[in-house]
Design a protein around this motif. Sequence first.
Motif, PDB file in Angstrom:
ATOM      1  N   PRO A   1       0.905  -1.113   0.145  1.00  0.00           N
ATOM      2  CA  PRO A   1       0.021   0.036   0.063  1.00  0.00           C
ATOM      3  C   PRO A   1       0.840   1.196  -0.102  1.00  0.00           C
ATOM      4  CG  PRO A   1      -0.264  -1.153   1.945  1.00  0.00           C
ATOM      5  CD  PRO A   1       0.617  -2.062   1.128  1.00  0.00           C
ATOM      6  N   HIS A   2       2.082   1.269  -0.049  1.00  0.00           N
ATOM      7  CA  HIS A   2       3.036   2.339  -0.172  1.00  0.00           C
ATOM      8  C   HIS A   2       2.956   2.814  -1.508  1.00  0.00           C
ATOM      9  CE1 HIS A   2       7.259   3.999   0.168  1.00  0.00           C
ATOM     10  NE2 HIS A   2       6.480   4.922   0.545  1.00  0.00           N
ATOM     11  N   GLN A   3       3.644   2.115  -2.435  1.00  0.00           N
ATOM     12  CA  GLN A   3       3.668   2.403  -3.778  1.00  0.00           C
ATOM     13  C   GLN A   3       2.838   1.543  -4.621  1.00  0.00           C
ATOM     14  OE1 GLN A   3       7.984   2.903  -4.040  1.00  0.00           O
ATOM     15  NE2 GLN A   3       7.664   5.219  -3.590  1.00  0.00           N
ATOM     16  N   TYR A   4       2.133   0.456  -3.995  1.00  0.00           N
ATOM     17  CA  TYR A   4       1.573  -0.298  -4.945  1.00  0.00           C
ATOM     18  C   TYR A   4       2.433  -1.340  -5.916  1.00  0.00           C
ATOM     19  CZ  TYR A   4      -2.706   1.046  -2.969  1.00  0.00           C
ATOM     20  OH  TYR A   4      -3.618   1.319  -2.089  1.00  0.00           O
ATOM     21  N   LEU A   5       3.948  -1.108  -5.493  1.00  0.00           N
ATOM     22  CA  LEU A   5       4.811  -2.284  -6.065  1.00  0.00           C
ATOM     23  C   LEU A   5       4.427  -3.548  -5.454  1.00  0.00           C
ATOM     24  CD1 LEU A   5       7.863  -0.284  -5.735  1.00  0.00           C
ATOM     25  CD2 LEU A   5       6.604  -0.578  -7.936  1.00  0.00           C
TER      26      LEU A   5
ATOM     27  N   GLY B   1       5.709   1.482  10.007  1.00  0.00           N
ATOM     28  CA  GLY B   1       5.132   2.775   9.125  1.00  0.00           C
ATOM     29  C   GLY B   1       3.634   3.032   9.249  1.00  0.00           C
ATOM     30  N   ALA B   2       3.128   3.936   8.540  1.00  0.00           N
ATOM     31  CA  ALA B   2       1.824   4.198   8.596  1.00  0.00           C
ATOM     32  C   ALA B   2       1.027   3.953   7.436  1.00  0.00           C
ATOM     33  CB  ALA B   2       1.640   5.953   9.037  1.00  0.00           C
TER      34      ALA B   2
ATOM     35  N   LEU C   1       5.099 -10.727   6.401  1.00  0.00           N
ATOM     36  CA  LEU C   1       5.286 -10.771   4.938  1.00  0.00           C
ATOM     37  C   LEU C   1       6.037  -9.339   4.888  1.00  0.00           C
ATOM     38  CD1 LEU C   1       1.890 -11.458   3.285  1.00  0.00           C
ATOM     39  CD2 LEU C   1       4.184 -12.819   3.189  1.00  0.00           C
ATOM     40  N   LEU C   2       7.046  -9.232   3.980  1.00  0.00           N
ATOM     41  CA  LEU C   2       8.081  -8.235   4.122  1.00  0.00           C
ATOM     42  C   LEU C   2       8.152  -7.552   2.495  1.00  0.00           C
ATOM     43  CD1 LEU C   2      11.080 -10.125   5.199  1.00  0.00           C
ATOM     44  CD2 LEU C   2       9.430  -8.845   6.651  1.00  0.00           C
ATOM     45  N   CYS C   3       7.971  -6.296   2.563  1.00  0.00           N
ATOM     46  CA  CYS C   3       7.998  -5.808   1.101  1.00  0.00           C
ATOM     47  C   CYS C   3       9.570  -5.550   0.879  1.00  0.00           C
ATOM     48  CB  CYS C   3       7.357  -4.319   1.072  1.00  0.00           C
ATOM     49  SG  CYS C   3       7.640  -3.315  -0.290  1.00  0.00           S
ATOM     50  N   SER C   4       9.962  -6.171  -0.449  1.00  0.00           N
ATOM     51  CA  SER C   4      11.265  -5.964  -0.909  1.00  0.00           C
ATOM     52  C   SER C   4      11.635  -4.614  -1.297  1.00  0.00           C
ATOM     53  CB  SER C   4      11.476  -7.223  -1.666  1.00  0.00           C
ATOM     54  OG  SER C   4      10.946  -6.797  -3.000  1.00  0.00           O
ATOM     55  N   ALA C   5      10.764  -3.832  -1.464  1.00  0.00           N
ATOM     56  CA  ALA C   5      11.175  -2.473  -2.019  1.00  0.00           C
ATOM     57  C   ALA C   5      11.485  -1.475  -0.845  1.00  0.00           C
ATOM     58  CB  ALA C   5      10.062  -1.928  -3.073  1.00  0.00           C
ATOM     59  N   HIS C   6      10.767  -1.488   0.134  1.00  0.00           N
ATOM     60  CA  HIS C   6      11.158  -0.433   1.054  1.00  0.00           C
ATOM     61  C   HIS C   6      11.110  -1.037   2.490  1.00  0.00           C
ATOM     62  CE1 HIS C   6       6.876  -0.135   0.973  1.00  0.00           C
ATOM     63  NE2 HIS C   6       6.927   0.418   2.300  1.00  0.00           N
ATOM     64  N   GLY C   7      10.810  -2.222   2.837  1.00  0.00           N
ATOM     65  CA  GLY C   7      10.993  -2.901   4.087  1.00  0.00           C
ATOM     66  C   GLY C   7       9.748  -3.081   4.941  1.00  0.00           C
ATOM     67  N   ALA C   8       8.642  -2.423   4.468  1.00  0.00           N
ATOM     68  CA  ALA C   8       7.515  -2.502   5.449  1.00  0.00           C
ATOM     69  C   ALA C   8       7.161  -4.101   5.672  1.00  0.00           C
ATOM     70  CB  ALA C   8       6.249  -2.058   4.746  1.00  0.00           C
ATOM     71  N   THR C   9       6.610  -4.332   6.910  1.00  0.00           N
ATOM     72  CA  THR C   9       6.427  -5.570   7.343  1.00  0.00           C
ATOM     73  C   THR C   9       4.957  -5.563   7.409  1.00  0.00           C
ATOM     74  OG1 THR C   9       6.781  -5.119   9.547  1.00  0.00           O
ATOM     75  CG2 THR C   9       8.494  -6.082   8.328  1.00  0.00           C
ATOM     76  N   PHE C  10       3.993  -6.799   7.345  1.00  0.00           N
ATOM     77  CA  PHE C  10       2.695  -7.066   7.297  1.00  0.00           C
ATOM     78  C   PHE C  10       2.419  -8.423   8.104  1.00  0.00           C
ATOM     79  CE2 PHE C  10       3.701  -4.736   3.841  1.00  0.00           C
ATOM     80  CZ  PHE C  10       2.723  -3.412   3.811  1.00  0.00           C
ATOM     81  N   ASP C  11       1.594  -8.167   9.049  1.00  0.00           N
ATOM     82  CA  ASP C  11       1.194  -9.576   9.776  1.00  0.00           C
ATOM     83  C   ASP C  11       0.506 -10.642   8.722  1.00  0.00           C
ATOM     84  OD1 ASP C  11      -1.249 -11.147  11.167  1.00  0.00           O
ATOM     85  OD2 ASP C  11       0.271 -10.680  12.614  1.00  0.00           O
TER      86      ASP C  11
END
Length: 125
Positions: free
Chosen positions: A60-64, A100-101, A81-91
Motif C-alpha cells: 500500500p506504500h507505492q503499490y509495487l 510505518g503508517a 510478509l516483507l516488502c522487498s522494495a522498502h522494508g514494510a512488514t505485514f502480519d
Amino acid sequence: MQDTWRNYTNTPQEGAIVCPSNDLQEGTAYCREVINNDRALPVILTRISGAVYCYVNACPHQYLPLNYRSDSIISSDGNRLLCSAHGATFDIKTGNCLTGAFDKLDAIPVFEDQQGNVCIKNRNS
C-alpha cells in the motif's frame, strides 16, 4: 472482511482457481497471478498452521509487488510478509502493517475445494 480487493479492475470471478493446494507449503509465501479475461491479478498466498491466507500482491506504500526486488518476502519467524522494495512488514494472518503508517494489505477470501485447489471464495459462503 473488507472487500477492497474487489475494486481492482482485474479482479477474478468468485470460484476462480488461484492455485493447486499442494503448491502451498507450510510457512512459505507463494506469489502468482490469477488470470481473468486475459487480465492478471498478482496475489500472495501463505499457509500458516494449515490455514491459507491470500492478499493482493501490492504494497500500500507505492503499490509495487512485495517481491519487487526479492522473492524472499516472508520473515525468518514465518509471521510477517516483507516488502522487498522498502522494508514494510505485514502480519501474515491479518495483513495489518506492522511498520510505518501504511494501510493493510488487501485480503482476498479463499477456500480449498474438494478437488485440491485454492479458490476465490463467494461472498455468501
